[in-house]
Design an enzyme around this catalytic site. Structure first.
Site, PDB file in Angstrom:
ATOM      1  N   CYS A 197       0.407  -1.600   0.516  1.00  0.00           N
ATOM      2  CA  CYS A 197       0.262   0.183   0.011  1.00  0.00           C
ATOM      3  C   CYS A 197       0.795   1.381  -0.172  1.00  0.00           C
ATOM      4  CB  CYS A 197      -0.730  -0.288   1.493  1.00  0.00           C
ATOM      5  SG  CYS A 197      -0.639   1.347   2.727  1.00  0.00           S
ATOM      6  N   GLU A 198       0.475   2.333  -0.952  1.00  0.00           N
ATOM      7  CA  GLU A 198       0.956   3.472  -0.634  1.00  0.00           C
ATOM      8  C   GLU A 198       1.304   4.598   0.328  1.00  0.00           C
ATOM      9  OE1 GLU A 198      -1.480   6.699  -3.437  1.00  0.00           O
ATOM     10  OE2 GLU A 198      -0.625   5.319  -4.338  1.00  0.00           O
ATOM     11  N   HIS A 199       0.153   3.928   1.405  1.00  0.00           N
ATOM     12  CA  HIS A 199       0.135   4.742   1.735  1.00  0.00           C
ATOM     13  C   HIS A 199       1.311   4.086   3.928  1.00  0.00           C
ATOM     14  CE1 HIS A 199      -4.389   5.782   0.888  1.00  0.00           C
ATOM     15  NE2 HIS A 199      -3.640   6.295   0.122  1.00  0.00           N
ATOM     16  N   HIS A 200       1.652   3.437   3.879  1.00  0.00           N
ATOM     17  CA  HIS A 200       2.285   2.795   5.036  1.00  0.00           C
ATOM     18  C   HIS A 200       3.534   1.802   4.442  1.00  0.00           C
ATOM     19  CE1 HIS A 200      -1.841   3.377   6.921  1.00  0.00           C
ATOM     20  NE2 HIS A 200      -1.298   4.319   7.826  1.00  0.00           N
TER      21      HIS A 200
ATOM     22  N   GLN B 250      -5.322  -0.842  -3.606  1.00  0.00           N
ATOM     23  CA  GLN B 250      -6.544  -1.977  -4.306  1.00  0.00           C
ATOM     24  C   GLN B 250      -6.992  -1.058  -5.285  1.00  0.00           C
ATOM     25  OE1 GLN B 250      -7.724  -5.028  -1.697  1.00  0.00           O
ATOM     26  NE2 GLN B 250      -9.502  -5.782  -3.114  1.00  0.00           N
TER      27      GLN B 250
ATOM     28  N   HIS C  69      -5.285  -6.680   3.910  1.00  0.00           N
ATOM     29  CA  HIS C  69      -3.975  -5.398   3.802  1.00  0.00           C
ATOM     30  C   HIS C  69      -3.174  -5.549   5.257  1.00  0.00           C
ATOM     31  CE1 HIS C  69      -5.888  -3.214   0.257  1.00  0.00           C
ATOM     32  NE2 HIS C  69      -6.439  -4.041   0.376  1.00  0.00           N
TER      33      HIS C  69
ATOM     34  N   CYS D 163      -2.020  -3.407   6.195  1.00  0.00           N
ATOM     35  CA  CYS D 163      -1.851  -1.765   7.379  1.00  0.00           C
ATOM     36  C   CYS D 163      -2.981  -1.736   7.926  1.00  0.00           C
ATOM     37  CB  CYS D 163      -2.130  -1.066   6.127  1.00  0.00           C
ATOM     38  SG  CYS D 163      -3.375  -0.661   5.210  1.00  0.00           S
TER      39      CYS D 163
END
Length: 188
Positions: free
Chosen positions: A78-81, A119, A147, A149
């Site tokens: 995931c690009e956030h975490h 996703q 996920h 995260c």
């Protein structure tokens, strides 16, 4: 990406920043391993989705039903975490005079999954690439992922699955075809 996103020295600094000793025996090779791992996990940036798909005209001349491949492995971050997410994809399409090598659908998923992702974007990128390069009558993509995260931080709910879908072409408005795709995509 031709080189690893971070150097071994970067990973040594990371280990130090989390309170570890990068000279400890168990961690001596970790910076090299992590650097190689991230090069692998982000290899999709260097791949052209069109090159992943081998299109054939032979064999599809008269075939006009759904072709569905289920349980395609999905491994991404995931690009956030930068936390992993993983699961399975199902891809279906109705040919328009051309078919694609079935293993190429797995390569297409891998091409986009080996990028920092969400996703939802991953799902539509796969569908759009198939529509663009194969030009079928219909494309459907369903992705089910867990996920880390969500599972390992924050709310920490283990085992939840996120399900996304993309329907293009005739799958948008043809309710019978849509129902057939979802029936074939459903886990047994």
């Amino acid at each position: 990406m031709s080189e690893a996103p971070f150097t071994e020295q970067d990973w040594r600094r990371f280990l130090t920043s989390v309170g570890e000793d990068p000279t400890r025996t168990g961690l001596l090779e970790t910076p090299s391993r992590v650097s190689k791992a991230w090069k692998h996990w982000t290899a999709g940036y260097a791949q052209d989705p069109a090159q992943c798909l081998k299109v054939f005209e032979d064999g599809a001349e008269e075939y006009n039903e759904l072709i569905v491949v289920r349980n395609i492995p999905v491994y991404s971050h995931c690009e956030h975490h930068l936390a992993p997410f993983f699961g399975k994809a199902t891809i279906g399409y109705v040919p328009n005079g051309k078919i694609v090598g079935l293993s190429k659908l797995t390569r297409l998923v891998d091409c986009y999954a080996k990028r920092l992702q969400v996703q939802e974007r991953l799902t539509i990128q796969i569908a759009n690439a198939l529509l663009t390069h194969l030009q079928p009558k219909a494309v459907g993509v369903v992705i089910r992922c867990r996920h880390l995260c969500m599972e390992s931080r924050g709310i920490r709910t283990q085992g939840e699955e996120t399900v996304t879908s993309a329907m293009l072409g005739e799958l948008l408005n043809n309710q019978a075809l849509r129902a057939e795709f979802f029936a074939l995509a459903r886990e047994a």
